[in-house]
Design a protein around this motif. Structure first.
Motif, PDB file in Angstrom:
ATOM      1  N   THR A   1      93.546  40.321  55.065  1.00  0.00           N
ATOM      2  CA  THR A   1      93.547  40.157  53.600  1.00  0.00           C
ATOM      3  C   THR A   1      94.910  39.930  52.955  1.00  0.00           C
ATOM      4  OG1 THR A   1      93.766  42.528  53.134  1.00  0.00           O
ATOM      5  CG2 THR A   1      91.525  41.680  53.452  1.00  0.00           C
ATOM      6  N   ARG A   2      95.983  39.914  53.734  1.00  0.00           N
ATOM      7  CA  ARG A   2      97.318  39.820  53.134  1.00  0.00           C
ATOM      8  C   ARG A   2      97.474  38.593  52.234  1.00  0.00           C
ATOM      9  NH1 ARG A   2     101.689  42.423  54.627  1.00  0.00           N
ATOM     10  NH2 ARG A   2     100.985  42.697  56.765  1.00  0.00           N
ATOM     11  N   LYS A   3      97.030  37.450  52.684  1.00  0.00           N
ATOM     12  CA  LYS A   3      97.233  36.208  51.924  1.00  0.00           C
ATOM     13  C   LYS A   3      96.082  35.897  50.980  1.00  0.00           C
ATOM     14  CE  LYS A   3     101.072  35.177  54.040  1.00  0.00           C
ATOM     15  NZ  LYS A   3     102.303  35.486  53.395  1.00  0.00           N
ATOM     16  N   THR A   4      95.109  36.794  50.877  1.00  0.00           N
ATOM     17  CA  THR A   4      93.963  36.539  50.010  1.00  0.00           C
ATOM     18  C   THR A   4      93.799  37.696  49.028  1.00  0.00           C
ATOM     19  OG1 THR A   4      92.478  37.492  51.685  1.00  0.00           O
ATOM     20  CG2 THR A   4      92.780  35.093  51.726  1.00  0.00           C
ATOM     21  N   PHE A   5      92.792  38.509  49.240  1.00  0.00           N
ATOM     22  CA  PHE A   5      92.448  39.564  48.295  1.00  0.00           C
ATOM     23  C   PHE A   5      93.599  40.520  47.998  1.00  0.00           C
ATOM     24  CE2 PHE A   5      90.945  43.881  47.469  1.00  0.00           C
ATOM     25  CZ  PHE A   5      90.306  43.670  46.261  1.00  0.00           C
TER      26      PHE A   5
ATOM     27  N   ILE B   1      94.884  52.756  47.463  1.00  0.00           N
ATOM     28  CA  ILE B   1      93.771  51.809  47.509  1.00  0.00           C
ATOM     29  C   ILE B   1      93.679  51.355  48.952  1.00  0.00           C
ATOM     30  CG2 ILE B   1      92.848  49.598  46.733  1.00  0.00           C
ATOM     31  CD1 ILE B   1      94.415  49.998  44.106  1.00  0.00           C
ATOM     32  N   ILE B   2      92.522  51.596  49.554  1.00  0.00           N
ATOM     33  CA  ILE B   2      92.317  51.258  50.959  1.00  0.00           C
ATOM     34  C   ILE B   2      91.364  50.076  51.018  1.00  0.00           C
ATOM     35  CG2 ILE B   2      91.519  52.097  53.196  1.00  0.00           C
ATOM     36  CD1 ILE B   2      92.021  54.975  51.957  1.00  0.00           C
ATOM     37  N   VAL B   3      91.868  48.941  51.470  1.00  0.00           N
ATOM     38  CA  VAL B   3      91.050  47.735  51.594  1.00  0.00           C
ATOM     39  C   VAL B   3      90.472  47.728  53.006  1.00  0.00           C
ATOM     40  CG1 VAL B   3      90.988  45.217  51.407  1.00  0.00           C
ATOM     41  CG2 VAL B   3      92.535  46.541  49.931  1.00  0.00           C
ATOM     42  N   LEU B   4      89.228  48.136  53.101  1.00  0.00           N
ATOM     43  CA  LEU B   4      88.542  48.210  54.392  1.00  0.00           C
ATOM     44  C   LEU B   4      87.895  46.849  54.665  1.00  0.00           C
ATOM     45  CD1 LEU B   4      87.214  51.629  53.435  1.00  0.00           C
ATOM     46  CD2 LEU B   4      88.436  51.264  55.583  1.00  0.00           C
ATOM     47  N   SER B   5      88.476  46.116  55.579  1.00  0.00           N
ATOM     48  CA  SER B   5      88.000  44.778  55.929  1.00  0.00           C
ATOM     49  C   SER B   5      87.415  44.795  57.334  1.00  0.00           C
ATOM     50  CB  SER B   5      89.160  43.792  55.837  1.00  0.00           C
ATOM     51  OG  SER B   5      90.224  44.227  56.664  1.00  0.00           O
ATOM     52  N   LYS B   6      86.911  43.668  57.748  1.00  0.00           N
ATOM     53  CA  LYS B   6      86.208  43.548  59.029  1.00  0.00           C
ATOM     54  C   LYS B   6      87.002  44.113  60.206  1.00  0.00           C
ATOM     55  CE  LYS B   6      84.110  40.097  62.015  1.00  0.00           C
ATOM     56  NZ  LYS B   6      84.834  39.200  62.883  1.00  0.00           N
ATOM     57  N   ASP B   7      88.293  43.822  60.278  1.00  0.00           N
ATOM     58  CA  ASP B   7      89.093  44.252  61.425  1.00  0.00           C
ATOM     59  C   ASP B   7      90.033  45.416  61.124  1.00  0.00           C
ATOM     60  OD1 ASP B   7      87.991  42.461  63.286  1.00  0.00           O
ATOM     61  OD2 ASP B   7      89.235  40.834  62.525  1.00  0.00           O
ATOM     62  N   TYR B   8      89.799  46.129  60.027  1.00  0.00           N
ATOM     63  CA  TYR B   8      90.648  47.265  59.662  1.00  0.00           C
ATOM     64  C   TYR B   8      90.748  48.270  60.815  1.00  0.00           C
ATOM     65  CZ  TYR B   8      92.552  51.086  56.788  1.00  0.00           C
ATOM     66  OH  TYR B   8      93.340  52.091  56.285  1.00  0.00           O
ATOM     67  N   ALA B   9      89.618  48.578  61.450  1.00  0.00           N
ATOM     68  CA  ALA B   9      89.602  49.600  62.499  1.00  0.00           C
ATOM     69  C   ALA B   9      90.254  49.144  63.794  1.00  0.00           C
ATOM     70  CB  ALA B   9      88.162  50.042  62.778  1.00  0.00           C
TER      71      ALA B   9
ATOM     72  N   ILE C   1      91.982  58.424  45.894  1.00  0.00           N
ATOM     73  CA  ILE C   1      91.707  57.351  46.848  1.00  0.00           C
ATOM     74  C   ILE C   1      90.621  56.450  46.286  1.00  0.00           C
ATOM     75  CG2 ILE C   1      90.834  56.778  49.147  1.00  0.00           C
ATOM     76  CD1 ILE C   1      91.942  59.444  50.123  1.00  0.00           C
ATOM     77  N   LEU C   2      90.879  55.150  46.315  1.00  0.00           N
ATOM     78  CA  LEU C   2      89.884  54.162  45.934  1.00  0.00           C
ATOM     79  C   LEU C   2      89.650  53.246  47.129  1.00  0.00           C
ATOM     80  CD1 LEU C   2      88.030  52.702  43.924  1.00  0.00           C
ATOM     81  CD2 LEU C   2      90.011  51.315  43.278  1.00  0.00           C
ATOM     82  N   PRO C   3      88.519  53.412  47.824  1.00  0.00           N
ATOM     83  CA  PRO C   3      88.221  52.471  48.906  1.00  0.00           C
ATOM     84  C   PRO C   3      87.630  51.178  48.341  1.00  0.00           C
ATOM     85  CG  PRO C   3      86.626  54.283  48.900  1.00  0.00           C
ATOM     86  CD  PRO C   3      87.579  54.516  47.769  1.00  0.00           C
ATOM     87  N   VAL C   4      88.045  50.083  48.929  1.00  0.00           N
ATOM     88  CA  VAL C   4      87.480  48.774  48.612  1.00  0.00           C
ATOM     89  C   VAL C   4      86.873  48.255  49.903  1.00  0.00           C
ATOM     90  CG1 VAL C   4      87.955  46.415  47.847  1.00  0.00           C
ATOM     91  CG2 VAL C   4      89.206  48.334  46.816  1.00  0.00           C
ATOM     92  N   PHE C   5      85.564  48.066  49.902  1.00  0.00           N
ATOM     93  CA  PHE C   5      84.856  47.579  51.078  1.00  0.00           C
ATOM     94  C   PHE C   5      84.798  46.057  50.959  1.00  0.00           C
ATOM     95  CE2 PHE C   5      83.585  51.884  50.175  1.00  0.00           C
ATOM     96  CZ  PHE C   5      83.751  52.491  51.403  1.00  0.00           C
ATOM     97  N   TYR C   6      85.770  45.410  51.594  1.00  0.00           N
ATOM     98  CA  TYR C   6      85.968  43.971  51.449  1.00  0.00           C
ATOM     99  C   TYR C   6      85.190  43.229  52.545  1.00  0.00           C
ATOM    100  CZ  TYR C   6      88.318  39.497  50.902  1.00  0.00           C
ATOM    101  OH  TYR C   6      88.583  38.163  50.703  1.00  0.00           O
ATOM    102  N   HIS C   7      84.053  42.691  52.139  1.00  0.00           N
ATOM    103  CA  HIS C   7      83.181  41.950  53.047  1.00  0.00           C
ATOM    104  C   HIS C   7      82.681  42.808  54.198  1.00  0.00           C
ATOM    105  CE1 HIS C   7      84.047  38.002  51.102  1.00  0.00           C
ATOM    106  NE2 HIS C   7      85.137  38.652  50.776  1.00  0.00           N
ATOM    107  N   VAL C   8      82.614  44.124  53.982  1.00  0.00           N
ATOM    108  CA  VAL C   8      82.002  45.046  54.952  1.00  0.00           C
ATOM    109  C   VAL C   8      81.078  45.986  54.188  1.00  0.00           C
ATOM    110  CG1 VAL C   8      83.902  44.989  56.629  1.00  0.00           C
ATOM    111  CG2 VAL C   8      83.881  46.750  54.881  1.00  0.00           C
ATOM    112  N   ASP C   9      80.042  46.402  54.851  1.00  0.00           N
ATOM    113  CA  ASP C   9      79.092  47.343  54.271  1.00  0.00           C
ATOM    114  C   ASP C   9      79.616  48.766  54.497  1.00  0.00           C
ATOM    115  OD1 ASP C   9      76.736  49.163  54.187  1.00  0.00           O
ATOM    116  OD2 ASP C   9      75.685  47.259  53.807  1.00  0.00           O
ATOM    117  N   PRO C  10      79.636  49.599  53.463  1.00  0.00           N
ATOM    118  CA  PRO C  10      80.112  50.979  53.653  1.00  0.00           C
ATOM    119  C   PRO C  10      79.374  51.714  54.778  1.00  0.00           C
ATOM    120  CG  PRO C  10      79.873  50.509  51.320  1.00  0.00           C
ATOM    121  CD  PRO C  10      79.304  49.329  52.062  1.00  0.00           C
ATOM    122  N   SER C  11      78.097  51.394  54.990  1.00  0.00           N
ATOM    123  CA  SER C  11      77.351  52.067  56.061  1.00  0.00           C
ATOM    124  C   SER C  11      77.884  51.663  57.435  1.00  0.00           C
ATOM    125  CB  SER C  11      75.852  51.778  55.962  1.00  0.00           C
ATOM    126  OG  SER C  11      75.581  50.429  56.265  1.00  0.00           O
ATOM    127  N   HIS C  12      78.424  50.446  57.573  1.00  0.00           N
ATOM    128  CA  HIS C  12      79.035  50.026  58.841  1.00  0.00           C
ATOM    129  C   HIS C  12      80.324  50.802  59.093  1.00  0.00           C
ATOM    130  CE1 HIS C  12      76.884  45.860  58.873  1.00  0.00           C
ATOM    131  NE2 HIS C  12      76.053  46.864  58.802  1.00  0.00           N
TER     132      HIS C  12
END
Length: 173
Positions: A29-33, A76-84, A107-118
């Motif tokens: 997400t560095r160059k986008t969101f 602010i934690i941007v949780l994206s597909k490859d965060y983990a 803490i504000l999590p942002v689930f960026y193109h990922v489902d919180p349940s995932h």
């Protein structure tokens, strides 16, 4: 009469060098969101820590990231597909959650193109990332392997905890 539990004050509690600490997987997400979010925060007058802007070459990255988290009021934690897949991101997450428990760090999590349940159940790309983390530990000696497995469990617990926090879910449109 009920007594309210008072959290122990620490010196870092009174020193906020940053309003916001951004935690994100740069490759995702560095160059986008995250870039757009950072720009909006700065334009709003919010002093924001973003690793590529604030760290000097040659500095001890881990220590400086931890200091920046301690000197921030909000993360602010941007949780994206490859965060983990990033040990750095997961270590930041653990530190941010420790901070939340000791000084009411917001803490504000942002689930960026990922489902919180995932994130919570660690399925999909999160399951793949943890399979790789465990695979990397197979070559370690027993003591290092045990420490590594304990760290992986802390990462898993941190993801479950952050997935339970109220946040923003941003999905493909």
């Amino acid at each position: 009469m009920a007594t309210k539990k008072v959290k122990e004050a620490s010196p870092s509690m009174f020193r906020c060098s940053y309003h916001v600490f951004l935690s994100f997987r740069g490759e995702d997400t560095r160059k986008t969101f995250t870039d757009h979010l950072y720009t909006a925060l700065v334009h709003a007058g919010i002093h924001t820590f973003r690793d590529d802007d604030e760290l000097e070459r040659g500095e001890e990255i881990d220590l400086n990231l931890h200091r920046a988290i301690e000197e921030s009021r909000i993360s602010i934690i941007v949780l994206s597909k490859d965060y983990a897949s990033s040990g750095w991101c997961l270590n930041e997450l653990v530190k941010i959650l420790e901070r939340k428990r000791t000084v009411d760090h917001i803490i504000l999590p942002v689930f960026y193109h990922v489902d919180p349940s995932h994130v919570k159940k660690q399925t999909g790309s999160f399951a793949e990332a943890f399979a790789k983390h465990k695979e990397e530990l197979k070559v370690e000696n027993n003591e290092r392997k045990q420490k590594g497995l304990a760290k992986v469990e802390r990462w898993r617990a941190a993801l479950r905890e952050v997935a339970d926090l109220p946040g923003m879910v941003l999905k493909d449109g």
